[in-house]
Design a protein around this motif. Structure first.
Motif, PDB file in Angstrom:
ATOM      1  N   MET A 132      43.825   1.358   0.182  1.00  0.00           N
ATOM      2  CA  MET A 132      43.997   1.438   1.636  1.00  0.00           C
ATOM      3  C   MET A 132      43.110   0.407   2.332  1.00  0.00           C
ATOM      4  O   MET A 132      43.528  -0.217   3.313  1.00  0.00           O
ATOM      5  CB  MET A 132      43.705   2.855   2.137  1.00  0.00           C
ATOM      6  N   SER A 133      41.907   0.197   1.830  1.00  0.00           N
ATOM      7  CA  SER A 133      41.027  -0.833   2.394  1.00  0.00           C
ATOM      8  C   SER A 133      41.636  -2.214   2.206  1.00  0.00           C
ATOM      9  O   SER A 133      41.623  -3.040   3.122  1.00  0.00           O
ATOM     10  CB  SER A 133      39.646  -0.785   1.734  1.00  0.00           C
ATOM     11  N   ASP A 134      42.177  -2.455   1.027  1.00  0.00           N
ATOM     12  CA  ASP A 134      42.819  -3.740   0.756  1.00  0.00           C
ATOM     13  C   ASP A 134      43.976  -3.971   1.716  1.00  0.00           C
ATOM     14  O   ASP A 134      44.129  -5.060   2.271  1.00  0.00           O
ATOM     15  CB  ASP A 134      43.297  -3.781  -0.698  1.00  0.00           C
ATOM     16  N   ARG A 135      44.769  -2.938   1.930  1.00  0.00           N
ATOM     17  CA  ARG A 135      45.925  -3.075   2.824  1.00  0.00           C
ATOM     18  C   ARG A 135      45.492  -3.323   4.259  1.00  0.00           C
ATOM     19  O   ARG A 135      46.048  -4.172   4.946  1.00  0.00           O
ATOM     20  CB  ARG A 135      46.817  -1.823   2.744  1.00  0.00           C
ATOM     21  N   THR A 136      44.483  -2.572   4.736  1.00  0.00           N
ATOM     22  CA  THR A 136      44.055  -2.789   6.130  1.00  0.00           C
ATOM     23  C   THR A 136      43.433  -4.172   6.291  1.00  0.00           C
ATOM     24  O   THR A 136      43.602  -4.797   7.339  1.00  0.00           O
ATOM     25  CB  THR A 136      43.100  -1.685   6.622  1.00  0.00           C
ATOM     26  N   ASN A 137      42.745  -4.670   5.277  1.00  0.00           N
ATOM     27  CA  ASN A 137      42.236  -6.043   5.358  1.00  0.00           C
ATOM     28  C   ASN A 137      43.389  -7.035   5.483  1.00  0.00           C
ATOM     29  O   ASN A 137      43.315  -7.992   6.261  1.00  0.00           O
ATOM     30  CB  ASN A 137      41.377  -6.376   4.134  1.00  0.00           C
ATOM     31  N   ILE A 180      46.284  -6.416   6.798  1.00  0.00           N
ATOM     32  CA  ILE A 180      46.810  -6.268   8.164  1.00  0.00           C
ATOM     33  C   ILE A 180      45.940  -7.038   9.150  1.00  0.00           C
ATOM     34  O   ILE A 180      46.454  -7.762  10.024  1.00  0.00           O
ATOM     35  CB  ILE A 180      46.923  -4.779   8.544  1.00  0.00           C
ATOM     36  N   HIS A 181      44.628  -6.896   9.007  1.00  0.00           N
ATOM     37  CA  HIS A 181      43.722  -7.633   9.907  1.00  0.00           C
ATOM     38  C   HIS A 181      43.905  -9.146   9.761  1.00  0.00           C
ATOM     39  O   HIS A 181      43.914  -9.863  10.765  1.00  0.00           O
ATOM     40  CB  HIS A 181      42.261  -7.261   9.644  1.00  0.00           C
ATOM     41  N   MET A 182      44.089  -9.623   8.542  1.00  0.00           N
ATOM     42  CA  MET A 182      44.302 -11.055   8.338  1.00  0.00           C
ATOM     43  C   MET A 182      45.601 -11.516   9.001  1.00  0.00           C
ATOM     44  O   MET A 182      45.661 -12.608   9.575  1.00  0.00           O
ATOM     45  CB  MET A 182      44.275 -11.400   6.861  1.00  0.00           C
ATOM     46  N   GLU A 183      46.627 -10.685   8.937  1.00  0.00           N
ATOM     47  CA  GLU A 183      47.893 -11.035   9.592  1.00  0.00           C
ATOM     48  C   GLU A 183      47.724 -11.051  11.107  1.00  0.00           C
ATOM     49  O   GLU A 183      48.262 -11.923  11.789  1.00  0.00           O
ATOM     50  CB  GLU A 183      48.984 -10.047   9.175  1.00  0.00           C
ATOM     51  N   ILE A 184      46.974 -10.096  11.647  1.00  0.00           N
ATOM     52  CA  ILE A 184      46.703 -10.078  13.092  1.00  0.00           C
ATOM     53  C   ILE A 184      45.970 -11.350  13.500  1.00  0.00           C
ATOM     54  O   ILE A 184      46.301 -11.962  14.527  1.00  0.00           O
ATOM     55  CB  ILE A 184      45.908  -8.815  13.481  1.00  0.00           C
ATOM     56  N   ILE A 185      44.996 -11.765  12.696  1.00  0.00           N
ATOM     57  CA  ILE A 185      44.261 -12.993  12.992  1.00  0.00           C
ATOM     58  C   ILE A 185      45.205 -14.188  13.014  1.00  0.00           C
ATOM     59  O   ILE A 185      45.152 -15.028  13.917  1.00  0.00           O
ATOM     60  CB  ILE A 185      43.125 -13.192  11.966  1.00  0.00           C
ATOM     61  N   THR A 186      46.101 -14.253  12.042  1.00  0.00           N
ATOM     62  CA  THR A 186      47.082 -15.349  11.983  1.00  0.00           C
ATOM     63  C   THR A 186      47.994 -15.341  13.200  1.00  0.00           C
ATOM     64  O   THR A 186      48.243 -16.389  13.818  1.00  0.00           O
ATOM     65  CB  THR A 186      47.910 -15.237  10.688  1.00  0.00           C
ATOM     66  N   LEU A 187      48.495 -14.172  13.558  1.00  0.00           N
ATOM     67  CA  LEU A 187      49.389 -14.070  14.716  1.00  0.00           C
ATOM     68  C   LEU A 187      48.654 -14.378  16.012  1.00  0.00           C
ATOM     69  O   LEU A 187      49.206 -15.051  16.900  1.00  0.00           O
ATOM     70  CB  LEU A 187      50.017 -12.676  14.779  1.00  0.00           C
ATOM     71  N   ALA A 188      47.419 -13.911  16.129  1.00  0.00           N
ATOM     72  CA  ALA A 188      46.637 -14.192  17.333  1.00  0.00           C
ATOM     73  C   ALA A 188      46.416 -15.695  17.475  1.00  0.00           C
ATOM     74  O   ALA A 188      46.502 -16.237  18.584  1.00  0.00           O
ATOM     75  CB  ALA A 188      45.307 -13.448  17.291  1.00  0.00           C
ATOM     76  N   LYS A 189      46.131 -16.372  16.364  1.00  0.00           N
ATOM     77  CA  LYS A 189      45.961 -17.830  16.413  1.00  0.00           C
ATOM     78  C   LYS A 189      47.242 -18.499  16.876  1.00  0.00           C
ATOM     79  O   LYS A 189      47.203 -19.451  17.661  1.00  0.00           O
ATOM     80  CB  LYS A 189      45.545 -18.339  15.028  1.00  0.00           C
ATOM     81  N   ARG A 190      48.371 -18.022  16.434  1.00  0.00           N
ATOM     82  CA  ARG A 190      49.655 -18.595  16.870  1.00  0.00           C
ATOM     83  C   ARG A 190      49.859 -18.379  18.366  1.00  0.00           C
ATOM     84  O   ARG A 190      50.314 -19.281  19.074  1.00  0.00           O
ATOM     85  CB  ARG A 190      50.802 -17.955  16.069  1.00  0.00           C
ATOM     86  N   ILE A 191      49.512 -17.185  18.858  1.00  0.00           N
ATOM     87  CA  ILE A 191      49.619 -16.907  20.290  1.00  0.00           C
ATOM     88  C   ILE A 191      48.708 -17.844  21.074  1.00  0.00           C
ATOM     89  O   ILE A 191      49.113 -18.404  22.107  1.00  0.00           O
ATOM     90  CB  ILE A 191      49.287 -15.427  20.585  1.00  0.00           C
ATOM     91  N   ILE A 192      47.489 -18.044  20.586  1.00  0.00           N
ATOM     92  CA  ILE A 192      46.551 -18.955  21.255  1.00  0.00           C
ATOM     93  C   ILE A 192      47.139 -20.357  21.324  1.00  0.00           C
ATOM     94  O   ILE A 192      47.100 -21.007  22.376  1.00  0.00           O
ATOM     95  CB  ILE A 192      45.184 -18.942  20.535  1.00  0.00           C
ATOM     96  N   THR A 241      32.862  -5.906   8.563  1.00  0.00           N
ATOM     97  CA  THR A 241      32.335  -4.559   8.342  1.00  0.00           C
ATOM     98  C   THR A 241      32.807  -4.023   6.999  1.00  0.00           C
ATOM     99  O   THR A 241      32.025  -3.463   6.235  1.00  0.00           O
ATOM    100  CB  THR A 241      32.766  -3.607   9.478  1.00  0.00           C
ATOM    101  N   HIS A 242      34.080  -4.215   6.710  1.00  0.00           N
ATOM    102  CA  HIS A 242      34.613  -3.765   5.408  1.00  0.00           C
ATOM    103  C   HIS A 242      33.865  -4.449   4.267  1.00  0.00           C
ATOM    104  O   HIS A 242      33.497  -3.788   3.289  1.00  0.00           O
ATOM    105  CB  HIS A 242      36.105  -4.082   5.295  1.00  0.00           C
ATOM    106  N   GLN A 243      33.651  -5.740   4.391  1.00  0.00           N
ATOM    107  CA  GLN A 243      32.970  -6.474   3.333  1.00  0.00           C
ATOM    108  C   GLN A 243      31.536  -5.988   3.152  1.00  0.00           C
ATOM    109  O   GLN A 243      31.064  -5.854   2.020  1.00  0.00           O
ATOM    110  CB  GLN A 243      32.987  -7.970   3.620  1.00  0.00           C
ATOM    111  N   SER A 244      30.867  -5.711   4.265  1.00  0.00           N
ATOM    112  CA  SER A 244      29.465  -5.255   4.155  1.00  0.00           C
ATOM    113  C   SER A 244      29.373  -3.888   3.498  1.00  0.00           C
ATOM    114  O   SER A 244      28.329  -3.525   2.958  1.00  0.00           O
ATOM    115  CB  SER A 244      28.809  -5.228   5.530  1.00  0.00           C
ATOM    116  N   ARG A 245      30.459  -3.122   3.535  1.00  0.00           N
ATOM    117  CA  ARG A 245      30.496  -1.798   2.906  1.00  0.00           C
ATOM    118  C   ARG A 245      31.140  -1.830   1.523  1.00  0.00           C
ATOM    119  O   ARG A 245      31.379  -0.785   0.910  1.00  0.00           O
ATOM    120  CB  ARG A 245      31.276  -0.830   3.791  1.00  0.00           C
ATOM    121  N   GLY A 246      31.463  -3.019   1.052  1.00  0.00           N
ATOM    122  CA  GLY A 246      32.073  -3.156  -0.259  1.00  0.00           C
ATOM    123  C   GLY A 246      33.537  -2.728  -0.292  1.00  0.00           C
ATOM    124  O   GLY A 246      34.081  -2.426  -1.351  1.00  0.00           O
ATOM    125  N   LYS A 247      34.203  -2.722   0.864  1.00  0.00           N
ATOM    126  CA  LYS A 247      35.612  -2.297   0.948  1.00  0.00           C
ATOM    127  C   LYS A 247      36.521  -3.522   1.062  1.00  0.00           C
ATOM    128  O   LYS A 247      37.265  -3.657   2.004  1.00  0.00           O
ATOM    129  CB  LYS A 247      35.817  -1.379   2.154  1.00  0.00           C
TER     130      LYS A 247
END
Length: 68
Positions: free
Chosen positions: A3-8, A10-22, A61-67
């Protein structure tokens, strides 16, 4: 872990889409059709930047918690 891998992902995809919007907003601002459009593009650009930063912070935050 999965689940942590999947949410990461998702966050990476959001970052990509946000960059495209910018990028699109910067193009619209450059075109400078009228004040209303420019204002909307600036607001959307700011919102996308904030969204991108939130997702980057959450991944950190996920990385700092080992997730990752």
């Amino acid at each position: 872990i999965y689940m942590s891998d999947r949410t990461n992902d998702i966050h990476m995809e959001i970052i990509t889409l946000a960059k495209r919007i910018i990028d699109l907003c910067e193009e619209g601002i450059k075109i400078d059709l009228d004040p209303g459009c420019v204002s909307d593009f600036k607001k959307a650009k700011d919102a996308a930047w904030a969204m991108k930063q939130r997702s980057k912070a959450e991944i950190a935050t996920h990385q700092s918690r080992g997730k990752w």
